[in-house]
Write a protein that holds these residues in place. Structure first.
Motif, PDB file in Angstrom:
ATOM      1  N   THR A   1      10.356  46.425   3.312  1.00 46.69           N
ATOM      2  CA  THR A   1      10.219  45.924   1.934  1.00 46.69           C
ATOM      3  C   THR A   1       9.610  44.526   1.886  1.00 46.69           C
ATOM      4  O   THR A   1       9.115  44.108   0.840  1.00 46.69           O
ATOM      5  CB  THR A   1      11.590  45.900   1.227  1.00 46.69           C
ATOM      6  OG1 THR A   1      12.476  45.040   1.962  1.00 46.69           O
ATOM      7  CG2 THR A   1      12.186  47.281   1.130  1.00 46.69           C
ATOM      8  N   THR A   2       9.632  43.792   3.006  1.00 50.60           N
ATOM      9  CA  THR A   2       9.045  42.447   3.029  1.00 50.60           C
ATOM     10  C   THR A   2       7.752  42.378   3.840  1.00 50.60           C
ATOM     11  O   THR A   2       7.278  41.296   4.183  1.00 50.60           O
ATOM     12  CB  THR A   2      10.056  41.431   3.600  1.00 50.60           C
ATOM     13  OG1 THR A   2      10.538  41.900   4.867  1.00 50.60           O
ATOM     14  CG2 THR A   2      11.226  41.233   2.645  1.00 50.60           C
ATOM     15  N   GLU A   3       7.188  43.542   4.141  1.00 44.66           N
ATOM     16  CA  GLU A   3       5.921  43.591   4.868  1.00 44.66           C
ATOM     17  C   GLU A   3       4.762  43.755   3.901  1.00 44.66           C
ATOM     18  O   GLU A   3       4.752  44.696   3.098  1.00 44.66           O
ATOM     19  CB  GLU A   3       5.943  44.755   5.873  1.00 44.66           C
ATOM     20  CG  GLU A   3       6.980  44.594   6.977  1.00 44.66           C
ATOM     21  CD  GLU A   3       7.127  45.851   7.818  1.00 44.66           C
ATOM     22  OE1 GLU A   3       6.404  46.846   7.543  1.00 44.66           O
ATOM     23  OE2 GLU A   3       7.974  45.852   8.727  1.00 44.66           O
ATOM     24  N   ALA A   4       3.784  42.837   3.971  1.00 48.00           N
ATOM     25  CA  ALA A   4       2.583  42.919   3.127  1.00 48.00           C
ATOM     26  C   ALA A   4       1.400  43.348   3.980  1.00 48.00           C
ATOM     27  O   ALA A   4       1.072  42.678   4.970  1.00 48.00           O
ATOM     28  CB  ALA A   4       2.311  41.579   2.468  1.00 48.00           C
ATOM     29  N   TRP A   5       0.748  44.440   3.608  1.00 47.46           N
ATOM     30  CA  TRP A   5      -0.381  44.979   4.373  1.00 47.46           C
ATOM     31  C   TRP A   5      -1.725  44.735   3.692  1.00 47.46           C
ATOM     32  O   TRP A   5      -2.771  44.848   4.324  1.00 47.46           O
ATOM     33  CB  TRP A   5      -0.183  46.476   4.611  1.00 47.46           C
ATOM     34  CG  TRP A   5       0.911  46.775   5.591  1.00 47.46           C
ATOM     35  CD1 TRP A   5       2.249  46.554   5.427  1.00 47.46           C
ATOM     36  CD2 TRP A   5       0.762  47.319   6.901  1.00 47.46           C
ATOM     37  NE1 TRP A   5       2.952  46.933   6.536  1.00 47.46           N
ATOM     38  CE2 TRP A   5       2.066  47.416   7.468  1.00 47.46           C
ATOM     39  CE3 TRP A   5      -0.319  47.752   7.655  1.00 47.46           C
ATOM     40  CZ2 TRP A   5       2.285  47.921   8.751  1.00 47.46           C
ATOM     41  CZ3 TRP A   5      -0.103  48.250   8.925  1.00 47.46           C
ATOM     42  CH2 TRP A   5       1.196  48.332   9.471  1.00 47.46           C
ATOM     43  N   THR A   6      -1.701  44.432   2.426  1.00 50.73           N
ATOM     44  CA  THR A   6      -2.940  44.194   1.677  1.00 50.73           C
ATOM     45  C   THR A   6      -2.761  42.956   0.795  1.00 50.73           C
ATOM     46  O   THR A   6      -1.635  42.671   0.360  1.00 50.73           O
ATOM     47  CB  THR A   6      -3.301  45.406   0.797  1.00 50.73           C
ATOM     48  OG1 THR A   6      -2.227  45.684  -0.096  1.00 50.73           O
ATOM     49  CG2 THR A   6      -3.588  46.626   1.648  1.00 50.73           C
ATOM     50  N   PRO A   7      -3.836  42.226   0.488  1.00 51.04           N
ATOM     51  CA  PRO A   7      -5.180  42.415   1.045  1.00 51.04           C
ATOM     52  C   PRO A   7      -5.243  41.977   2.504  1.00 51.04           C
ATOM     53  O   PRO A   7      -4.565  41.028   2.894  1.00 51.04           O
ATOM     54  CB  PRO A   7      -6.055  41.517   0.180  1.00 51.04           C
ATOM     55  CG  PRO A   7      -5.129  40.437  -0.272  1.00 51.04           C
ATOM     56  CD  PRO A   7      -3.784  41.069  -0.438  1.00 51.04           C
ATOM     57  N   GLU A   8      -6.044  42.650   3.295  1.00 49.30           N
ATOM     58  CA  GLU A   8      -6.159  42.333   4.708  1.00 49.30           C
ATOM     59  C   GLU A   8      -7.078  41.128   4.890  1.00 49.30           C
ATOM     60  O   GLU A   8      -8.177  41.088   4.335  1.00 49.30           O
ATOM     61  CB  GLU A   8      -6.734  43.534   5.453  1.00 49.30           C
ATOM     62  CG  GLU A   8      -6.628  43.434   6.960  1.00 49.30           C
ATOM     63  CD  GLU A   8      -7.040  44.731   7.653  1.00 49.30           C
ATOM     64  OE1 GLU A   8      -7.295  44.670   8.867  1.00 49.30           O
ATOM     65  OE2 GLU A   8      -7.113  45.763   6.982  1.00 49.30           O
ATOM     66  N   PRO A   9      -6.644  40.103   5.642  1.00 47.98           N
ATOM     67  CA  PRO A   9      -7.491  38.919   5.831  1.00 47.98           C
ATOM     68  C   PRO A   9      -8.850  39.275   6.447  1.00 47.98           C
ATOM     69  O   PRO A   9      -8.939  40.132   7.322  1.00 47.98           O
ATOM     70  CB  PRO A   9      -6.670  38.045   6.797  1.00 47.98           C
ATOM     71  CG  PRO A   9      -5.252  38.481   6.573  1.00 47.98           C
ATOM     72  CD  PRO A   9      -5.326  39.947   6.295  1.00 47.98           C
ATOM     73  N   ALA A  10      -9.878  38.591   5.954  1.00 45.12           N
ATOM     74  CA  ALA A  10     -11.227  38.814   6.481  1.00 45.12           C
ATOM     75  C   ALA A  10     -11.303  38.359   7.931  1.00 45.12           C
ATOM     76  O   ALA A  10     -10.643  37.404   8.333  1.00 45.12           O
ATOM     77  CB  ALA A  10     -12.246  38.052   5.644  1.00 45.12           C
ATOM     78  N   ILE A  11     -12.114  39.050   8.699  1.00 47.09           N
ATOM     79  CA  ILE A  11     -12.321  38.679  10.102  1.00 47.09           C
ATOM     80  C   ILE A  11     -13.376  37.585  10.174  1.00 47.09           C
ATOM     81  O   ILE A  11     -14.479  37.730   9.647  1.00 47.09           O
ATOM     82  CB  ILE A  11     -12.759  39.900  10.933  1.00 47.09           C
ATOM     83  CG1 ILE A  11     -11.623  40.947  10.973  1.00 47.09           C
ATOM     84  CG2 ILE A  11     -13.134  39.486  12.352  1.00 47.09           C
ATOM     85  CD1 ILE A  11     -12.021  42.249  11.614  1.00 47.09           C
ATOM     86  N   VAL A  12     -13.027  36.467  10.804  1.00 45.84           N
ATOM     87  CA  VAL A  12     -13.955  35.346  10.985  1.00 45.84           C
ATOM     88  C   VAL A  12     -14.090  35.078  12.482  1.00 45.84           C
ATOM     89  O   VAL A  12     -13.116  34.710  13.144  1.00 45.84           O
ATOM     90  CB  VAL A  12     -13.452  34.075  10.269  1.00 45.84           C
ATOM     91  CG1 VAL A  12     -14.422  32.922  10.511  1.00 45.84           C
ATOM     92  CG2 VAL A  12     -13.286  34.324   8.775  1.00 45.84           C
ATOM     93  N   ALA A  13     -15.279  35.291  13.004  1.00 44.85           N
ATOM     94  CA  ALA A  13     -15.533  35.035  14.425  1.00 44.85           C
ATOM     95  C   ALA A  13     -15.723  33.533  14.634  1.00 44.85           C
ATOM     96  O   ALA A  13     -16.375  32.861  13.832  1.00 44.85           O
ATOM     97  CB  ALA A  13     -16.772  35.792  14.884  1.00 44.85           C
ATOM     98  N   THR A  14     -15.145  32.993  15.706  1.00 44.20           N
ATOM     99  CA  THR A  14     -15.250  31.567  15.987  1.00 44.20           C
ATOM    100  C   THR A  14     -15.734  31.352  17.419  1.00 44.20           C
ATOM    101  O   THR A  14     -14.939  31.208  18.348  1.00 44.20           O
ATOM    102  CB  THR A  14     -13.890  30.867  15.801  1.00 44.20           C
ATOM    103  OG1 THR A  14     -12.905  31.565  16.589  1.00 44.20           O
ATOM    104  CG2 THR A  14     -13.461  30.893  14.352  1.00 44.20           C
ATOM    105  N   PRO A  15     -17.054  31.347  17.628  1.00 43.86           N
ATOM    106  CA  PRO A  15     -17.592  31.133  18.982  1.00 43.86           C
ATOM    107  C   PRO A  15     -17.264  29.744  19.490  1.00 43.86           C
ATOM    108  O   PRO A  15     -17.240  28.786  18.708  1.00 43.86           O
ATOM    109  CB  PRO A  15     -19.102  31.310  18.780  1.00 43.86           C
ATOM    110  CG  PRO A  15     -19.334  31.008  17.339  1.00 43.86           C
ATOM    111  CD  PRO A  15     -18.114  31.466  16.620  1.00 43.86           C
TER     112      PRO A  15
END
Length: 247
Positions: free
Chosen positions: A31-45
């Motif tokens: 009940t305390t798990e949030a699945w959406t919105p899913e964070p955007a993937i940001v690549a960090t070279p």
């Protein structure tokens, strides 16, 4: 039955009572798990800009910038750096920004003979063209604390002096929250800034009192998103690896 066996039997008998009742949301971890919105993937070279960043200066291209009064950038570009030409005035981005994460690397000149205080390696990064984060050679160079490197000029002194010697590259990592104004022009919330200087926290969610003033108290006037501005202050300060993320 021995005492240890009796205790084990009692615990097993009590186990069902300790389990969450079936269908009871108050005891269900989901009940305390949030699945959406899913964070955007940001690549960090390593050593590079995040994949969602706007690169403002990559060591060669100054097309994201213009002169203070418009037109071509009047500063020199060589060896991956953009260097202030004293007397040429400042430069600003062509694009306007509000809330941002900003990375800037800068270097003060090695020629310090005859220069001290505010005359040594002076420049500045102005958020929304109005609010100055001071750039200054503050390595063994005393000056007023709210005017040294890492200060919000004439407002907030830094929490530490993380300055490197002149000639060495330094980095600012900045989180800027722009001020908010009502439709009538009143201040709803002031600007706030967090700054790491060479990885050291020097401004911690600092409230900005208003636009930067050399003389007199700061104050606010309503405005919208605005360019970033790099100051020319009669010193050959260099810049490189500048990128920004809109927040």
């Amino acid at each position: 039955m021995t005492r240890p066996l009796l205790m084990a039997a009692c615990l097993l008998a009590a186990a069902p009572a300790l389990a969450a009742p079936k269908g009871d949301p108050a005891r269900d971890p989901a009940t305390t798990e949030a699945w959406t919105p899913e964070p955007a993937i940001v690549a960090t070279p390593p050593g590079g800009a995040p994949s969602d960043a706007i690169v403002l200066f990559d060591g060669k291209d100054t097309s994201a910038w213009e002169a203070e009064e418009g037109g071509r950038v009047p500063w020199t570009v060589a060896d991956g750096a953009m260097t202030v030409v004293p007397g040429s005035k400042g430069i600003r981005t062509r694009e306007k920004f509000c809330d941002i994460q900003l990375h800037v690397e800068w270097r003060s000149p090695t020629d310090t003979k005859g220069f001290e205080g505010q005359d040594r390696g002076n420049s500045g990064i102005f958020l929304q063209e109005l609010y100055e984060l001071q750039v200054l050679d503050s390595y063994k160079n005393p000056t007023y604390a709210n005017g040294q490197a890492g200060s919000i000029y004439k407002q907030a002194m830094p929490l530490a002096n993380a300055s490197r010697p002149p000639g060495e590259w330094q980095a600012y990592d900045i989180v800027w929250k722009a001020p908010r104004f009502s439709p009538g022009g009143g201040l709803i919330s002031p600007a706030r800034i967090t700054v790491l200087h060479n990885g050291v926290l020097v401004q911690n969610d600092t409230v900005v009192s208003g636009k930067t003033e050399y003389i007199g108290a700061p104050s606010y006037a309503p405005h919208d998103c605005a360019p970033l501005y790099l100051q020319e202050h009669a010193s050959k300060v260099s810049y490189r690896n500048i990128w920004v993320r809109k927040l």
